[in-house]
Scaffold this motif. Structure first.
Motif, PDB file in Angstrom:
ATOM      1  N   MET A   1      41.461 -10.807  -7.627  1.00  0.00           N
ATOM      2  CA  MET A   1      40.891 -11.678  -6.588  1.00  0.00           C
ATOM      3  C   MET A   1      39.384 -11.771  -6.763  1.00  0.00           C
ATOM      4  SD  MET A   1      41.627 -13.652  -4.168  1.00  0.00           S
ATOM      5  CE  MET A   1      40.257 -14.731  -3.705  1.00  0.00           C
ATOM      6  N   ALA A   2      38.762 -10.613  -6.992  1.00  0.00           N
ATOM      7  CA  ALA A   2      37.314 -10.599  -7.123  1.00  0.00           C
ATOM      8  C   ALA A   2      36.867 -11.004  -8.523  1.00  0.00           C
ATOM      9  CB  ALA A   2      36.772  -9.223  -6.802  1.00  0.00           C
ATOM     10  N   SER A   3      37.817 -11.289  -9.381  1.00  0.00           N
ATOM     11  CA  SER A   3      37.452 -11.641 -10.741  1.00  0.00           C
ATOM     12  C   SER A   3      36.634 -12.919 -10.774  1.00  0.00           C
ATOM     13  CB  SER A   3      38.715 -11.821 -11.591  1.00  0.00           C
ATOM     14  OG  SER A   3      38.354 -12.328 -12.845  1.00  0.00           O
ATOM     15  N   THR A   4      35.546 -12.863 -11.537  1.00  0.00           N
ATOM     16  CA  THR A   4      34.706 -14.041 -11.650  1.00  0.00           C
ATOM     17  C   THR A   4      34.901 -14.717 -12.997  1.00  0.00           C
ATOM     18  OG1 THR A   4      32.914 -12.677 -12.494  1.00  0.00           O
ATOM     19  CG2 THR A   4      32.928 -13.096 -10.128  1.00  0.00           C
ATOM     20  N   LEU A   5      35.916 -14.305 -13.733  1.00  0.00           N
ATOM     21  CA  LEU A   5      36.131 -14.843 -15.065  1.00  0.00           C
ATOM     22  C   LEU A   5      36.833 -16.193 -14.984  1.00  0.00           C
ATOM     23  CD1 LEU A   5      37.374 -11.591 -16.817  1.00  0.00           C
ATOM     24  CD2 LEU A   5      35.155 -12.672 -17.125  1.00  0.00           C
ATOM     25  N   LYS A   6      36.378 -17.111 -15.811  1.00  0.00           N
ATOM     26  CA  LYS A   6      37.055 -18.407 -15.908  1.00  0.00           C
ATOM     27  C   LYS A   6      38.340 -18.225 -16.716  1.00  0.00           C
ATOM     28  CE  LYS A   6      32.670 -20.910 -16.101  1.00  0.00           C
ATOM     29  NZ  LYS A   6      31.785 -19.761 -16.436  1.00  0.00           N
ATOM     30  N   PRO A   7      39.326 -19.100 -16.453  1.00  0.00           N
ATOM     31  CA  PRO A   7      40.591 -18.972 -17.211  1.00  0.00           C
ATOM     32  C   PRO A   7      40.374 -18.932 -18.721  1.00  0.00           C
ATOM     33  CG  PRO A   7      40.821 -20.572 -15.455  1.00  0.00           C
ATOM     34  CD  PRO A   7      39.372 -20.156 -15.449  1.00  0.00           C
ATOM     35  N   ALA A   8      39.444 -19.723 -19.224  1.00  0.00           N
ATOM     36  CA  ALA A   8      39.189 -19.735 -20.670  1.00  0.00           C
ATOM     37  C   ALA A   8      38.654 -18.393 -21.134  1.00  0.00           C
ATOM     38  CB  ALA A   8      38.206 -20.846 -21.026  1.00  0.00           C
ATOM     39  N   ILE A  87      45.928  -8.964 -16.836  1.00  0.00           N
ATOM     40  CA  ILE A  87      45.697 -10.381 -17.132  1.00  0.00           C
ATOM     41  C   ILE A  87      46.869 -11.198 -16.599  1.00  0.00           C
ATOM     42  CG2 ILE A  87      45.685 -12.091 -18.998  1.00  0.00           C
ATOM     43  CD1 ILE A  87      43.837 -10.261 -20.574  1.00  0.00           C
ATOM     44  N   GLU A  88      48.087 -10.718 -16.862  1.00  0.00           N
ATOM     45  CA  GLU A  88      49.272 -11.434 -16.386  1.00  0.00           C
ATOM     46  C   GLU A  88      49.315 -11.455 -14.869  1.00  0.00           C
ATOM     47  OE1 GLU A  88      50.700 -13.242 -18.546  1.00  0.00           O
ATOM     48  OE2 GLU A  88      49.525 -12.203 -20.061  1.00  0.00           O
ATOM     49  N   ALA A  89      48.843 -10.365 -14.242  1.00  0.00           N
ATOM     50  CA  ALA A  89      48.872 -10.262 -12.784  1.00  0.00           C
ATOM     51  C   ALA A  89      47.706 -11.008 -12.137  1.00  0.00           C
ATOM     52  CB  ALA A  89      48.853  -8.793 -12.367  1.00  0.00           C
ATOM     53  N   GLY A  90      46.765 -11.448 -12.952  1.00  0.00           N
ATOM     54  CA  GLY A  90      45.619 -12.176 -12.427  1.00  0.00           C
ATOM     55  C   GLY A  90      44.540 -11.294 -11.831  1.00  0.00           C
ATOM     56  N   THR A  91      44.602  -9.983 -12.117  1.00  0.00           N
ATOM     57  CA  THR A  91      43.603  -9.074 -11.564  1.00  0.00           C
ATOM     58  C   THR A  91      42.641  -8.571 -12.631  1.00  0.00           C
ATOM     59  OG1 THR A  91      45.061  -7.169 -11.881  1.00  0.00           O
ATOM     60  CG2 THR A  91      45.152  -8.273  -9.754  1.00  0.00           C
ATOM     61  N   PHE A  92      42.728  -9.132 -13.832  1.00  0.00           N
ATOM     62  CA  PHE A  92      41.849  -8.692 -14.910  1.00  0.00           C
ATOM     63  C   PHE A  92      40.393  -8.994 -14.556  1.00  0.00           C
ATOM     64  CE2 PHE A  92      39.522  -9.425 -18.884  1.00  0.00           C
ATOM     65  CZ  PHE A  92      39.757  -8.213 -19.519  1.00  0.00           C
ATOM     66  N   GLY A  93      39.499  -8.036 -14.838  1.00  0.00           N
ATOM     67  CA  GLY A  93      38.080  -8.243 -14.571  1.00  0.00           C
ATOM     68  C   GLY A  93      37.659  -7.722 -13.211  1.00  0.00           C
ATOM     69  N   ALA A  94      38.641  -7.230 -12.437  1.00  0.00           N
ATOM     70  CA  ALA A  94      38.315  -6.636 -11.142  1.00  0.00           C
ATOM     71  C   ALA A  94      38.425  -5.123 -11.245  1.00  0.00           C
ATOM     72  CB  ALA A  94      39.264  -7.152 -10.068  1.00  0.00           C
ATOM     73  N   CYS A  95      37.470  -4.421 -10.657  1.00  0.00           N
ATOM     74  CA  CYS A  95      37.459  -2.971 -10.685  1.00  0.00           C
ATOM     75  C   CYS A  95      38.652  -2.422  -9.909  1.00  0.00           C
ATOM     76  CB  CYS A  95      36.149  -2.462 -10.092  1.00  0.00           C
ATOM     77  SG  CYS A  95      36.090  -0.677  -9.912  1.00  0.00           S
ATOM     78  N   GLU A  96      39.335  -1.423 -10.487  1.00  0.00           N
ATOM     79  CA  GLU A  96      40.511  -0.855  -9.810  1.00  0.00           C
ATOM     80  C   GLU A  96      40.110   0.032  -8.647  1.00  0.00           C
ATOM     81  OE1 GLU A  96      43.122   1.051 -12.549  1.00  0.00           O
ATOM     82  OE2 GLU A  96      43.961  -0.850 -13.229  1.00  0.00           O
ATOM     83  N   SER A  99      37.435  -2.931  -6.364  1.00  0.00           N
ATOM     84  CA  SER A  99      37.864  -4.329  -6.415  1.00  0.00           C
ATOM     85  C   SER A  99      36.732  -5.307  -6.690  1.00  0.00           C
ATOM     86  CB  SER A  99      38.579  -4.749  -5.118  1.00  0.00           C
ATOM     87  OG  SER A  99      39.666  -3.909  -4.883  1.00  0.00           O
ATOM     88  N   GLY A 100      35.547  -4.781  -6.945  1.00  0.00           N
ATOM     89  CA  GLY A 100      34.432  -5.654  -7.311  1.00  0.00           C
ATOM     90  C   GLY A 100      34.592  -6.149  -8.732  1.00  0.00           C
ATOM     91  N   PRO A 101      33.848  -7.188  -9.094  1.00  0.00           N
ATOM     92  CA  PRO A 101      33.945  -7.704 -10.460  1.00  0.00           C
ATOM     93  C   PRO A 101      33.336  -6.740 -11.474  1.00  0.00           C
ATOM     94  CG  PRO A 101      32.215  -8.857  -9.258  1.00  0.00           C
ATOM     95  CD  PRO A 101      32.878  -7.924  -8.279  1.00  0.00           C
ATOM     96  N   ILE A 102      33.987  -6.620 -12.616  1.00  0.00           N
ATOM     97  CA  ILE A 102      33.435  -5.845 -13.727  1.00  0.00           C
ATOM     98  C   ILE A 102      32.533  -6.789 -14.519  1.00  0.00           C
ATOM     99  CG2 ILE A 102      33.977  -4.520 -15.805  1.00  0.00           C
ATOM    100  CD1 ILE A 102      36.716  -3.896 -14.571  1.00  0.00           C
ATOM    101  N   ALA A 103      31.299  -6.337 -14.750  1.00  0.00           N
ATOM    102  CA  ALA A 103      30.326  -7.208 -15.430  1.00  0.00           C
ATOM    103  C   ALA A 103      30.861  -7.668 -16.778  1.00  0.00           C
ATOM    104  CB  ALA A 103      29.004  -6.476 -15.604  1.00  0.00           C
ATOM    105  N   LYS A 104      30.587  -8.924 -17.091  1.00  0.00           N
ATOM    106  CA  LYS A 104      31.107  -9.496 -18.332  1.00  0.00           C
ATOM    107  C   LYS A 104      30.659  -8.741 -19.594  1.00  0.00           C
ATOM    108  CE  LYS A 104      31.451 -13.829 -17.307  1.00  0.00           C
ATOM    109  NZ  LYS A 104      30.898 -15.210 -17.254  1.00  0.00           N
ATOM    110  N   PRO A 105      29.378  -8.359 -19.683  1.00  0.00           N
ATOM    111  CA  PRO A 105      28.961  -7.606 -20.888  1.00  0.00           C
ATOM    112  C   PRO A 105      29.754  -6.322 -21.062  1.00  0.00           C
ATOM    113  CG  PRO A 105      27.049  -8.304 -19.615  1.00  0.00           C
ATOM    114  CD  PRO A 105      28.257  -8.607 -18.777  1.00  0.00           C
ATOM    115  N   ARG A 106      30.119  -5.693 -19.936  1.00  0.00           N
ATOM    116  CA  ARG A 106      30.915  -4.472 -19.999  1.00  0.00           C
ATOM    117  C   ARG A 106      32.306  -4.785 -20.541  1.00  0.00           C
ATOM    118  NH1 ARG A 106      31.811   0.613 -18.489  1.00  0.00           N
ATOM    119  NH2 ARG A 106      33.674   1.181 -17.321  1.00  0.00           N
ATOM    120  N   LEU A 107      32.886  -5.867 -20.086  1.00  0.00           N
ATOM    121  CA  LEU A 107      34.213  -6.256 -20.578  1.00  0.00           C
ATOM    122  C   LEU A 107      34.162  -6.653 -22.050  1.00  0.00           C
ATOM    123  CD1 LEU A 107      35.699  -8.335 -17.632  1.00  0.00           C
ATOM    124  CD2 LEU A 107      36.525  -6.147 -18.488  1.00  0.00           C
ATOM    125  N   GLN A 108      33.034  -7.248 -22.432  1.00  0.00           N
ATOM    126  CA  GLN A 108      32.915  -7.622 -23.836  1.00  0.00           C
ATOM    127  C   GLN A 108      32.818  -6.381 -24.719  1.00  0.00           C
ATOM    128  OE1 GLN A 108      29.773 -10.342 -23.194  1.00  0.00           O
ATOM    129  NE2 GLN A 108      31.136 -12.106 -23.041  1.00  0.00           N
TER     130      GLN A 108
END
Ligand SMILES: [Zn+2]
Length: 127
Positions: A1-8, A87-96, A99-108
């Motif tokens: 929910m808190a994910s700020t990642l675009k689908p792409a 990713i399938e559940a749509g919660t990728f990029g959100a902290c477990e 629930s805040g967003p995980i910064a993109k550089p960290r995910l990269q």
């Protein structure tokens, strides 16, 4: 929910995680083969027991090292599976944790990261 990642962007991470998974699986298969190949079999067949004790020590050390590598990689592989599930559940990029967003550089850097940097640091501090 808190994910700020675009689908792409999620697609990109999915691809990245799948590649990582494939690579780790290959590594694991190879290491498991190598770790098991030279083991004396457990049927009691003495002809397979190494004769040179010096070699045995080295081999055991190598085996232990390989096994710890396998353990580490297995752990990473588990996290990759979890990330793909998120990713399938749509919660990728959100902290477990928060629930805040995980910064993109960290995910990269760590596409299978489960926690935002704040929560990861908090966890490290308190073990
Ligand atoms: Zn967090």
């Amino acid at each position: 929910m808190a994910s700020t990642l675009k689908p792409a962007e999620v697609d990109t991470f999915r691809e990245l995680l799948r590649n990582l998974r494939a690579r780790l699986r290959g590594d694991l298969d190879q290491m498991t083969d190598e770790a098991l190949r030279d083991q004396p079999d457990s049927s009691g067949n003495l002809s397979n027991v190494p004769l040179h004790m010096a070699d045995v020590g080295t081999e055991n050390y190598d085996l232990e090292f390989t096994l710890s590598l396998i353990e580490n990689e297995q752990g990473v592989l588990d996290q990759i599976y979890n990330a793909l599930a998120r990713i399938e559940a749509g919660t990728f990029g959100a902290c477990e944790e928060c629930s805040g967003p995980i910064a993109k550089p960290r995910l990269q850097a760590i596409p299978y990261a489960r926690l935002c940097i704040e929560c990861a640091r908090e966890l490290e501090k308190h073990g």
